[in-house]
Design an enzyme around this catalytic site. Structure first.
Site, short mmCIF file in Angstrom:
data_model
loop_
_atom_site.label_atom_id
_atom_site.label_comp_id
_atom_site.label_asym_id
_atom_site.label_seq_id
_atom_site.Cartn_x
_atom_site.Cartn_y
_atom_site.Cartn_z
CB SER A 55 -2.86 -9.82 2.61
OG SER A 55 -3.06 -10.75 1.64
CG ASP A 79 -1.56 -13.64 7.33
OD1 ASP A 79 -2.63 -12.85 6.93
OD2 ASP A 79 -0.96 -14.48 6.60
CG MET A 82 0.57 -20.14 3.28
SD MET A 82 -1.08 -19.23 3.03
CE MET A 82 -0.32 -17.85 2.10
CG HIS A 140 1.57 -10.80 3.79
ND1 HIS A 140 2.22 -11.28 4.85
CD2 HIS A 140 0.55 -11.74 3.61
CE1 HIS A 140 2.19 -12.46 5.18
NE2 HIS A 140 0.90 -12.72 4.53
CG ASP A 156 -0.87 -14.23 1.35
OD1 ASP A 156 -0.17 -14.77 2.46
OD2 ASP A 156 -1.61 -13.28 1.62
CG MET A 171 -1.29 -19.03 9.71
SD MET A 171 -1.01 -17.67 8.37
CE MET A 171 -2.48 -17.38 7.86
CG MET A 188 -1.75 -19.70 -1.12
SD MET A 188 -3.38 -19.33 -0.93
CE MET A 188 -3.51 -17.92 -0.08
CG HIS A 237 2.40 -16.40 4.40
ND1 HIS A 237 1.07 -16.25 4.72
CD2 HIS A 237 2.81 -17.84 4.86
CE1 HIS A 237 0.70 -17.20 5.38
NE2 HIS A 237 1.60 -18.07 5.63
C1 DX5 Z 1 -4.34 -16.47 4.36
C2 DX5 Z 1 -3.27 -15.27 3.79
C3 DX5 Z 1 -3.57 -14.02 4.30
C4 DX5 Z 1 -4.80 -13.40 4.02
C5 DX5 Z 1 -5.23 -12.46 4.88
O1 DX5 Z 1 -4.00 -17.62 3.84
O2 DX5 Z 1 -2.13 -15.75 4.50
O3 DX5 Z 1 -2.62 -13.26 4.27
O4 DX5 Z 1 -4.72 -12.78 2.38
O5 DX5 Z 1 -6.68 -11.68 4.39
P1 DX5 Z 1 -7.62 -11.13 5.41
O6 DX5 Z 1 -6.99 -9.94 6.01
O7 DX5 Z 1 -8.73 -10.71 4.45
O8 DX5 Z 1 -8.02 -12.23 6.29
ZN ZN Z 2 -0.19 -14.67 4.60
#
Ligand code: DX5
Ligand code: ZN
Length: 217
Positions: A6, A174, A66, A31, A33, A135, A35, A64
């Protein structure tokens, strides 16, 4: 086991180089993220940034989302180079329409469930999906603790996918994945583990990825 580092945990002043570093370290997917500060209480980056970092690796980019209205942004992320787009079943966009929009770009599509959402929430869509992302922390931040009680959901989704005869169906997990729990995730039926902190905080990312994979053998 496939590992998807990630990038949320990377040094964003060197975003492209960090992707190249993960590629060399043996990452199977990148990956990313996204947001929006609304669906989750944090902000990251959008499609223009993805487009800039896309040339730094040929590995599949697992995006991903969010965000509250994924449907509005699918075209942008697909054009920016996403290979897989996952969005939340809890988001506001029409799910079938959003799945169809991702598919119209010829890329993979997945649904994501938050910890409080039951596995059954994705069952009506399984035949239209390539992947489900479970998740194992509340989405929004890296570095949280793994919720082991999410694993029965993985098993339930795997069983339902098998019952439907869905071959090559991928289950990703994740949040909080590391050497302490990756074997458990594997045994529950996970194919792809997202790993932020456990790969980025390691002194040697290549060793960390190799070790995570070896623990599943
Ligand atoms: C959280 C993200 C994850 C996060 C995982 O909302 O979707 O992808 O970065 O990080 P770790 O592995 O540190 O929990
Ligand atoms: Zn993620």
């Amino acid at each position: 086991m496939y590992i998807a580092p990630s990038l949320l945990s990377c040094d964003f002043s060197r975003f492209g180089e960090e992707i190249a570093r993960m590629d060399k370290a043996g990452a199977d997917y990148m990956h990313l993220d996204v947001m929006d500060g609304h669906f989750v209480p944090n902000l990251t980056f959008g499609a223009p940034v993805l487009k800039w970092v896309r040339p730094f690796s040929e590995k599949p980019f697992d995006v991903h989302l969010m965000i509250s209205e994924p449907l509005r942004y699918i075209d942008d992320f697909a054009k920016a180079g996403a290979d897989i787009i996952t969005f939340h079943v809890e988001a506001d966009s029409d799910i079938d329409e959003t799945i169809a929009k991702v598919r119209s770009h010829g890329i993979k599509v997945g649904l994501v469930i938050k910890p409080k959402t039951p596995a059954e929430a994705v069952f009506p869509y399984l035949e239209k999906l390539d992947m489900v992302l479970v998740m194992s922390v509340e989405p929004g931040f890296g570095g949280q603790s793994f919720m082991a009680d999410m694993l029965p959901k993985v098993t339930a989704i795997r069983e339902e996918a098998n019952r439907l005869g869905l071959e090559d169906f991928l289950i990703e997990i994740d949040g909080g994945i590391g050497e302490q729990n990756i074997k458990q995730a594997h045994d529950a039926g996970v194919d792809i583990c997202v790993a932020g902190t456990s790969v980025f905080k390691a002194e040697d990312a290549e060793k960390a990825i190799k070790n995570l994979k070896a623990l599943c053998e």
